[in-house]
Design an enzyme around this catalytic site. Structure first.
Site, PDB file in Angstrom:
ATOM      1  N   SER A   1       5.250  -5.982   2.128  1.00 48.94           N
ATOM      2  CA  SER A   1       4.114  -5.037   3.147  1.00 48.94           C
ATOM      3  C   SER A   1       2.461  -5.456   3.487  1.00 48.94           C
ATOM      4  O   SER A   1       2.162  -6.522   3.833  1.00 48.94           O
ATOM      5  CB  SER A   1       4.209  -3.581   2.742  1.00 48.94           C
ATOM      6  OG  SER A   1       3.803  -2.674   3.543  1.00 48.94           O
ATOM      7  N   MET A   2       2.056  -4.030   2.856  1.00 48.30           N
ATOM      8  CA  MET A   2       0.176  -4.865   3.257  1.00 48.30           C
ATOM      9  C   MET A   2      -0.544  -6.217   2.047  1.00 48.30           C
ATOM     10  O   MET A   2      -0.822  -6.953   2.674  1.00 48.30           O
ATOM     11  CB  MET A   2      -0.538  -3.569   1.937  1.00 48.30           C
ATOM     12  CG  MET A   2      -2.241  -4.325   1.764  1.00 48.30           C
ATOM     13  SD  MET A   2      -3.467  -2.758   0.941  1.00 48.30           S
ATOM     14  CE  MET A   2      -4.527  -3.862   1.575  1.00 48.30           C
TER      15      MET A   2
ATOM     16  N   HIS B   1      11.771   0.293   4.837  1.00 42.27           N
ATOM     17  CA  HIS B   1      10.202  -0.066   4.967  1.00 42.27           C
ATOM     18  C   HIS B   1      10.978  -0.382   3.212  1.00 42.27           C
ATOM     19  O   HIS B   1      10.574  -1.128   3.036  1.00 42.27           O
ATOM     20  CB  HIS B   1       8.210   1.117   4.918  1.00 42.27           C
ATOM     21  CG  HIS B   1       7.570  -0.707   4.818  1.00 42.27           C
ATOM     22  ND1 HIS B   1       7.230  -1.647   5.219  1.00 42.27           N
ATOM     23  CD2 HIS B   1       7.012  -0.320   3.730  1.00 42.27           C
ATOM     24  CE1 HIS B   1       6.588  -2.300   4.770  1.00 42.27           C
ATOM     25  NE2 HIS B   1       6.064  -0.398   3.860  1.00 42.27           N
TER      26      HIS B   1
ATOM     27  N   TRP C   1       1.000  -1.248   0.087  1.00 43.06           N
ATOM     28  CA  TRP C   1      -0.265   0.245   0.225  1.00 43.06           C
ATOM     29  C   TRP C   1       0.737   1.103   0.200  1.00 43.06           C
ATOM     30  O   TRP C   1       1.996   1.391   0.687  1.00 43.06           O
ATOM     31  CB  TRP C   1      -0.527   0.199   1.210  1.00 43.06           C
ATOM     32  CG  TRP C   1      -1.525   0.692   1.365  1.00 43.06           C
ATOM     33  CD1 TRP C   1      -2.975   1.050   1.257  1.00 43.06           C
ATOM     34  CD2 TRP C   1      -1.453   2.296   2.110  1.00 43.06           C
ATOM     35  NE1 TRP C   1      -3.779   2.566   1.930  1.00 43.06           N
ATOM     36  CE2 TRP C   1      -2.514   2.918   2.172  1.00 43.06           C
ATOM     37  CE3 TRP C   1      -0.353   2.660   3.191  1.00 43.06           C
ATOM     38  CZ2 TRP C   1      -2.840   4.506   2.273  1.00 43.06           C
ATOM     39  CZ3 TRP C   1      -0.799   4.346   3.028  1.00 43.06           C
ATOM     40  CH2 TRP C   1      -1.488   4.795   3.687  1.00 43.06           C
TER      41      TRP C   1
ATOM     42  N   ASP D   1      13.063  -0.138   9.467  1.00 37.12           N
ATOM     43  CA  ASP D   1      11.600  -0.123   9.466  1.00 37.12           C
ATOM     44  C   ASP D   1      11.271   0.945  10.062  1.00 37.12           C
ATOM     45  O   ASP D   1      10.299   0.235  11.367  1.00 37.12           O
ATOM     46  CB  ASP D   1      10.662  -0.786   8.591  1.00 37.12           C
ATOM     47  CG  ASP D   1       9.951  -0.650   7.839  1.00 37.12           C
ATOM     48  OD1 ASP D   1       9.067   0.181   7.956  1.00 37.12           O
ATOM     49  OD2 ASP D   1       9.603  -1.967   6.958  1.00 37.12           O
TER      50      ASP D   1
END
Length: 275
Positions: free
Chosen positions: A96-97, A255, A29, A226
């Protein structure tokens, strides 16, 4: 076949590169499948079939009003795998997402057709700070994200979220300003509704019950620097809860290590998938 139609009629844009054992890549995202390009090309060049798709509501996919919960998103992943014929001997890798889609696919679809999994800078198992998740992120942080998006989405992504994503300001020149502009442009391809709804989903979905469903070798990669998805409540907790997991920590990495540490991530993926 650039588009797959899901079970609820949503059009999902798919990039299908190379041939060989399939590797399905789910993006973070608020970006889209293009954020996986460097790894997807390397996988295809190495003899894998790299399949990356735009999550519903993002990039070139349809933007329905609903369906931004992880059960539906995992169903979308299953539909992409089936429609592309990549539903056997496959690896599914989420950034991530996208790690949430991997986790929910493993539980909701019993890991069907999957022989390996990857969680890269992933939100799994649980982002929100609660009494039983003290290392999580406070609700106030997610409120600030939503407020920033509603007030001035372009400004928020360009000057706040994307720079933090890549460690701009706390890591010396991690990416060019052009990369920040490019990532912002990807983020702005998403609709406002899916952007907000998916932020709610990844910040509040508890994947801890899904961890037992990982019954395949699993690679977890996360940066110790991160600031978007801190490592203690994510990768280290996932490693503790997944039976056959390997955790690789990138010291000081932010990240967006798929860009800042692109070559290293690519090599780690190729090594893992080649086993």
């Amino acid at each position: 076949m650039p588009y797959v139609k899901t079970r609820d009629g949503t059009d999902i844009y798919v990039k299908d590169w190379g041939s060989g054992r399939p590797v399905i890549l789910t993006h973070g995202w608020p970006l889209n499948a293009d954020s996986w390009d460097a790894q997807a090309m390397a996988l295809a060049d190495a003899g894998f079939r790299a399949i990356a798709y735009d999550r519903r509501g993002f990039g070139r996919s349809g933007q329905p009003w609903s369906g931004y919960d992880y059960d539906t998103l995992a169903d979308d992943l299953a539909d992409v795998m089936k429609a592309t014929g990549a539903d056997a001997d496959a690896a599914i890798v989420g950034f991530s997402m996208g790690g949430g889609e991997v986790a929910r696919y493993m539980s909701r679809h019993d890991g069907r057709g999957v022989i390996a999994a990857g969680l890269i800078s992933s939100v799994v198992p649980y982002m929100l700070k609660t009494d039983d998740n003290p290392d999580g992120t406070p609700q106030s942080t997610f409120d600030q994200i939503a407020d920033g998006i509603k007030e001035d989405r372009a400004k928020f992504f360009r000057h706040t979220f994307v720079p933090q994503f890549y460690g701009v300001g706390y890591i010396s020149s991690p990416v060019s300003d052009d990369v920040v502009h490019w990532s912002t442009s990807l983020a702005l391809q998403a609709g406002l509704k899916p952007t907000l709804a998916c932020a709610e989903a990844f910040s509040h979905t508890d994947f801890r019950p899904d961890l037992a469903s990982f019954r395949v070798p699993t690679l977890i990669v996360h940066g110790t620097g991160d600031q978007t998805v801190p490592i203690d409540a994510s990768a280290r907790a996932a490693k503790a809860g997944i039976a056959n997991a390997q955790l690789v920590e990138y010291d000081g990495a932010p990240h967006g290590l798929n860009v800042t540490h692109s070559d290293r991530l690519t090599q780690d993926l190729l090594t893992f998938l080649g086993r």
